[in-house]
Scaffold this motif. Structure first.
Motif, PDB file in Angstrom:
ATOM      1  N   HIS A 157     -58.706  -1.071 -77.719  1.00 54.80           N
ATOM      2  CA  HIS A 157     -60.027  -0.425 -77.717  1.00 54.80           C
ATOM      3  C   HIS A 157     -60.568  -0.310 -76.302  1.00 54.80           C
ATOM      4  O   HIS A 157     -60.190  -1.074 -75.421  1.00 54.80           O
ATOM      5  CB  HIS A 157     -61.026  -1.241 -78.557  1.00 54.80           C
ATOM      6  N   PHE A 158     -61.454   0.666 -76.138  1.00 58.71           N
ATOM      7  CA  PHE A 158     -62.343   0.716 -74.977  1.00 58.71           C
ATOM      8  C   PHE A 158     -63.720   0.358 -75.504  1.00 58.71           C
ATOM      9  O   PHE A 158     -64.117   0.816 -76.580  1.00 58.71           O
ATOM     10  CB  PHE A 158     -62.382   2.126 -74.368  1.00 58.71           C
ATOM     11  N   GLU A 167     -60.849  -5.376 -76.038  1.00 65.37           N
ATOM     12  CA  GLU A 167     -61.956  -4.491 -75.664  1.00 65.37           C
ATOM     13  C   GLU A 167     -62.018  -4.475 -74.142  1.00 65.37           C
ATOM     14  O   GLU A 167     -62.607  -5.364 -73.524  1.00 65.37           O
ATOM     15  CB  GLU A 167     -63.286  -5.009 -76.231  1.00 65.37           C
ATOM     16  N   GLU A 227     -62.815   7.776 -77.453  1.00 65.00           N
ATOM     17  CA  GLU A 227     -62.110   6.497 -77.451  1.00 65.00           C
ATOM     18  C   GLU A 227     -60.751   6.586 -78.145  1.00 65.00           C
ATOM     19  O   GLU A 227     -59.751   6.062 -77.652  1.00 65.00           O
ATOM     20  CB  GLU A 227     -62.975   5.407 -78.106  1.00 65.00           C
ATOM     21  N   HIS A 247     -59.432   3.563 -83.632  1.00 64.83           N
ATOM     22  CA  HIS A 247     -60.109   4.812 -84.015  1.00 64.83           C
ATOM     23  C   HIS A 247     -59.112   5.965 -84.199  1.00 64.83           C
ATOM     24  O   HIS A 247     -57.905   5.754 -84.155  1.00 64.83           O
ATOM     25  CB  HIS A 247     -61.218   5.166 -83.016  1.00 64.83           C
ATOM     26  N   ARG A 274     -67.572   7.907 -81.331  1.00 64.14           N
ATOM     27  CA  ARG A 274     -66.811   7.350 -80.212  1.00 64.14           C
ATOM     28  C   ARG A 274     -66.474   8.488 -79.246  1.00 64.14           C
ATOM     29  O   ARG A 274     -65.366   8.619 -78.777  1.00 64.14           O
ATOM     30  CB  ARG A 274     -65.513   6.700 -80.716  1.00 64.14           C
TER      31      ARG A 274
HETATM   32 ZN   LIG Z   1     -63.277   0.717 -80.397  1.00 61.93          ZN
END
Ligand SMILES: [Zn+2]
Length: 400
Positions: A239-240, A349, A133, A110, A121
């Motif tokens: 990513h989160f 993730e 994020e 992102h 996000r």
């Molecule tokens: Zn993400």
């Protein structure tokens, strides 16, 4: 132009250029029939693809009526590719530097910053620190860059700020958005939507053009950077995760669910493989043998992350992902980034940013050392990833 009409009879995904099937020429006689069949049927197209496997070749559908013949070989030539597997790297000179000479690209997921709200996000609870994020993944990438460099890696960053890689903006993508809405067969289309909780926002040119900007055009431009300039041996997409938090980012739902999973490219649906560009990109990944490296690296990464974070595995309910047999943390899934980056991609993730435990740790901010006996969530994430990669490359490259 990505429009189907402009590209003849081709069936293309949003903003995709028409595929150049001659890119497959370099892969003639670089794979056995057995390997091709195994990778196609178990990893990439478990539910089928418009590809006919014959005794000595595969017949691949191109466009509406064309065909491309890819010849197998009993003794295949090595596939052409810009990246090197761990076995192709020189043996180590110092055991403390297991990543010596490995080119690793870090892709903080992102954009964050002023784009975070548009990206959906972002949330904030009363006077809390905003949770964005794209800002958090960049912070993890900065820590990870240092960790990996200390282990000997040559690290490149796919982004270093919230400045988009793409020169497109929602305003320049309005025409493409209108065409996309037409393709989705929306009955009525509006110019603008009324904020994130507007239930009909998907019908608007504004929402669609924003989506094309941050989700499609941005990733396409990052892929050009990765493939034409950075040419890494491995890319980590950071990513989160999030659980559904409702429509209002000022009143998000917090959850107890906090989990981890790691994605490998694969599990293309028949509908996705009906798109000419997607089918061609999938085949290039298959023929480059990206999966062999992804399947070898991902368990080490997942093991280190699971150990250091204590997070349980996430399980997909819907059919767009498949669990890698024997490892509950690993899933195959077709995403734009892990399809377009033409090298092994490990897509992580970790944590659910609207879970109570992750939210509390995000609110504690970033810090050195331990607090309440734990590292900051950002250091914990980065350190675990570095440990996982060190374990993988160290084991394979150890002098015999
Ligand atoms: Zn993400």
């Amino acid at each position: 132009m990505f429009l189907a009409a402009a590209a003849g009879a081709q069936n293309l995904s949003p903003l995709a250029p028409a595929p150049d099937w001659s890119r497959l020429d370099a892969f003639q006689e670089t794979i056995t029939r057995e390997d091709f069949t195994r990778l196609l049927q178990t990893v990439y197209a478990p539910d089928g693809a418009p590809i006919r496997i014959q005794p000595n070749s595969a017949l691949i559908k191109t466009g509406a009526s064309g065909q491309y013949e890819l010849r197998f070989a009993a003794t295949p030539k090595p596939p052409p590719r810009y990246w090197r597997s761990a076995k192709e790297l020189p043996p180590l000179t110092a055991p403390a530097r297991p990543l010596e000479g490995v080119n690793i690209a870090l892709d903080p997921g992102h954009l964050g910053g002023k784009w975070a709200q548009m990206e959906e996000r972002w949330f904030q609870i009363e006077n809390s620190k905003p949770v964005a994020e794209g800002d958090m993944t960049l912070l993890v990438a900065r820590h990870l860059e240092k960790n990996l460099a200390a282990l000997g890696a040559a690290v490149s960053m796919v982004r270093t700020s919230d400045e988009p890689a793409t020169s497109e903006r929602p305003e320049t993508l309005r025409k493409a958005a209108a065409e996309e809405l037409k393709r989705k067969k929306f009955l009525f289309v509006r110019e603008r939507y009324d904020g994130p909780s507007d239930p009909l926002k998907q019908n608007s040119i504004q929402w669609e053009s924003e989506l094309l900007f941050y989700r499609i055009s941005e990733i396409r431009q990052r892929a050009a950077l990765v493939n034409d300039k950075l040419k890494p041996d491995l890319t980590l997409c950071l990513h989160f995760n999030a659980e559904p938090w409702g429509e209002d980012p000022a009143q998000p739902r917090l959850t107890d669910k906090n989990h981890l999973h790691v994605l490998l490219n694969g599990c293309y649906s028949p509908a996705e493989l009906d798109l000419d560009d997607v089918r061609e990109e999938m085949l290039i990944r298959l023929l480059e043998r990206c999966h062999d490296t992804e399947a070898a690296v991902a368990p080490c990464v997942a093991e280190a992350l699971a150990r250091d974070t204590g997070l349980p595995p996430y399980a997909y309910a819907a059919g767009n992902a498949r669990q890698v047999p024997g490892n509950p943390y690993l899933w195959t899934r077709n995403l734009l980034a892990n399809r377009l980056y033409r090298n092994p991609v490990i897509y992580i993730e970790a944590y659910v940013m609207n879970s109570k435990p992750a939210f509390d740790r995000i609110q504690m901010g970033d810090y050195e050392g331990l607090r309440d006996q734990r590292k900051s969530i950002f250091h914990e994430y980065a350190d675990a990833l570095a440990e996982g990669l060190a374990a993988y490359y160290g084991a394979i490259r150890a002098p015999k």
